[in-house]
Write a protein that holds these residues in place. Sequence first.
Motif, PDB file in Angstrom:
ATOM      1  N   SER A   1       0.996  -0.995   0.306  1.00  0.00           N
ATOM      2  CA  SER A   1       0.129  -0.193  -0.132  1.00  0.00           C
ATOM      3  C   SER A   1       0.888   1.292   0.058  1.00  0.00           C
ATOM      4  O   SER A   1       1.983   1.205   0.507  1.00  0.00           O
TER       5      SER A   1
ATOM      6  N   TYR B   1       1.318   9.073  17.401  1.00  0.00           N
ATOM      7  CA  TYR B   1       2.205   8.876  16.141  1.00  0.00           C
ATOM      8  C   TYR B   1       3.330   9.881  16.472  1.00  0.00           C
ATOM      9  O   TYR B   1       4.531   9.351  15.841  1.00  0.00           O
TER      10      TYR B   1
ATOM     11  N   THR C   1      -1.911   8.970   0.266  1.00  0.00           N
ATOM     12  CA  THR C   1      -1.808   7.387   0.560  1.00  0.00           C
ATOM     13  C   THR C   1      -3.264   7.299   1.549  1.00  0.00           C
ATOM     14  O   THR C   1      -3.821   8.110   1.904  1.00  0.00           O
TER      15      THR C   1
HETATM   16  P1  NAD Z   1      -0.523   3.142   4.230  1.00  0.00           P
HETATM   17  O1  NAD Z   1      -1.667   3.012   5.360  1.00  0.00           O
HETATM   18  O2  NAD Z   1      -0.782   3.182   2.677  1.00  0.00           O
HETATM   19  O3  NAD Z   1       0.496   1.881   4.355  1.00  0.00           O
HETATM   20  C1  NAD Z   1       1.157   1.640   5.480  1.00  0.00           C
HETATM   21  C2  NAD Z   1       1.369  -0.032   5.439  1.00  0.00           C
HETATM   22  O4  NAD Z   1       2.077  -0.336   6.723  1.00  0.00           O
HETATM   23  C3  NAD Z   1       0.322  -0.802   5.109  1.00  0.00           C
HETATM   24  O5  NAD Z   1       0.784  -1.759   3.980  1.00  0.00           O
HETATM   25  C4  NAD Z   1      -0.133  -1.401   6.375  1.00  0.00           C
HETATM   26  O6  NAD Z   1      -0.562  -2.704   6.009  1.00  0.00           O
HETATM   27  C5  NAD Z   1       1.394  -1.802   6.839  1.00  0.00           C
HETATM   28  N1  NAD Z   1       1.324  -2.187   8.055  1.00  0.00           N
HETATM   29  C6  NAD Z   1       0.548  -1.537   9.357  1.00  0.00           C
HETATM   30  N2  NAD Z   1       0.697  -2.525  10.345  1.00  0.00           N
HETATM   31  C7  NAD Z   1       1.937  -3.263  10.136  1.00  0.00           C
HETATM   32  C8  NAD Z   1       2.516  -4.405  10.755  1.00  0.00           C
HETATM   33  N3  NAD Z   1       2.196  -4.524  12.127  1.00  0.00           N
HETATM   34  N4  NAD Z   1       3.603  -4.994  10.048  1.00  0.00           N
HETATM   35  C9  NAD Z   1       3.654  -5.017   8.736  1.00  0.00           C
HETATM   36  N5  NAD Z   1       3.131  -4.267   7.862  1.00  0.00           N
HETATM   37  C10 NAD Z   1       2.093  -3.210   8.399  1.00  0.00           C
HETATM   38  O7  NAD Z   1       0.183   4.427   4.798  1.00  0.00           O
HETATM   39  P2  NAD Z   1       1.635   5.185   3.923  1.00  0.00           P
HETATM   40  O8  NAD Z   1       1.200   6.646   3.997  1.00  0.00           O
HETATM   41  O9  NAD Z   1       1.940   4.639   2.669  1.00  0.00           O
HETATM   42  O10 NAD Z   1       2.490   5.057   5.166  1.00  0.00           O
HETATM   43  C11 NAD Z   1       4.080   4.289   5.204  1.00  0.00           C
HETATM   44  C12 NAD Z   1       4.873   4.969   6.059  1.00  0.00           C
HETATM   45  O11 NAD Z   1       5.055   6.307   5.604  1.00  0.00           O
HETATM   46  C13 NAD Z   1       4.292   5.032   7.341  1.00  0.00           C
HETATM   47  O12 NAD Z   1       5.467   4.764   8.406  1.00  0.00           O
HETATM   48  C14 NAD Z   1       3.897   6.317   7.765  1.00  0.00           C
HETATM   49  O13 NAD Z   1       3.849   6.815   9.017  1.00  0.00           O
HETATM   50  C15 NAD Z   1       4.853   7.185   6.885  1.00  0.00           C
HETATM   51  N6  NAD Z   1       4.509   8.525   6.656  1.00  0.00           N
HETATM   52  C16 NAD Z   1       3.119   8.773   5.446  1.00  0.00           C
HETATM   53  C17 NAD Z   1       3.039  10.106   5.249  1.00  0.00           C
HETATM   54  C18 NAD Z   1       1.858  10.296   4.376  1.00  0.00           C
HETATM   55  O14 NAD Z   1       1.515  11.504   4.278  1.00  0.00           O
HETATM   56  N7  NAD Z   1       1.379   9.313   3.878  1.00  0.00           N
HETATM   57  C19 NAD Z   1       3.718  11.069   5.887  1.00  0.00           C
HETATM   58  C20 NAD Z   1       4.744  10.892   6.792  1.00  0.00           C
HETATM   59  C21 NAD Z   1       5.055   9.532   7.022  1.00  0.00           C
END
Ligand code: NAD
Length: 267
Positions: free
Chosen positions: A17, A165, A200
């Motif tokens: 994802s 978070y 996302t």
């Molecule tokens: P997302 O929800 O699309 O993806 C998160 C992924 O982590 C998913 O595939 C989910 O199934 C997986 N996941 C959750 N718990 C898990 C576990 N226990 N074991 C294995 N996998 C697990 O969200 P994203 O935006 O793609 O987030 C990815 C990373 O980027 C995260 O660490 C998030 O904090 C970070 N992030 C995202 C943003 C944003 O704006 N989207 C900004 C800053 C940081």
Amino acid sequence: VPQVLRGQKALVTGANSGIGKATAIGLGRAGADVVVNYVAGQDAAQEVVREIEGFGVRAYAHEGDVSQEDQVVDMVARMVREFGTIDIMVANAGLQRDAALTDMTMAQWSKVLDVNLTGQFLCAREAAKEFLRRGVVPEVSRSAGKIICMSSVHQIIPWAGHVNYASSKGGVQMLMATLAQELAQHRIRVNAVAPGAIRTPINRNAWDTPEAEEDLLRLIPYRRVGDPEDIANAVTVLASDLLDYVVGTTIYVDGGMTLFPGFATGG
Ligand code: NAD
């Protein structure tokens, strides 16, 4: 796309994802073999695998919860059996369980810390063991291995209503810096990428209506919501020998979100 990761083996957690998916695909496009970790959603993971295999490299999906020690140990051990080793660990998996402080339950607090911080600790530890065992293979990379922590602008921007978070990402910053300091002598590079607002599923309600997106753009001097590929590109270059001298750094990929945008008009 330059094959800057040709011959390297990468594992991306939470890779079915969003940012993890784009990153797994980006690393494959740059020539790496890739393990696509997921915790739920096998079909989506298999789709990512197929897309990566389309680049002529190897990939497989691995189900595992990054917050569970035995599952992380098994995940890396299987990768060493199947691919021979690991060169790049992208500790990306993360989640939110939002609540105001006085409503936040222990379950919400612990879940976020367990996945976002302890999960990265476990993934880094298991990857580092293999990096130390194998050492530098000069034909593959100048370093003995790379750990890339997916952080957030919230490692430095406080975030009301999200104390679990923000605390987890502040923790990731110090996890990254300490491991970088501890492991650099072994030619292991530990760094972080800190995304700003990326389109996302994790933050859908922040961008899925025009009003929400306009609110969000007020926080982004570059006036564009980021795409997962923006982060994938940063991870790819950071993992490659092009940035071999970058150790213990966070690369912010945020359209200027960390530039105190409230002051942009000089008022
Ligand atoms: P997302 O929800 O699309 O993806 C998160 C992924 O982590 C998913 O595939 C989910 O199934 C997986 N996941 C959750 N718990 C898990 C576990 N226990 N074991 C294995 N996998 C697990 O969200 P994203 O935006 O793609 O987030 C990815 C990373 O980027 C995260 O660490 C998030 O904090 C970070 N992030 C995202 C943003 C944003 O704006 N989207 C900004 C800053 C940081």
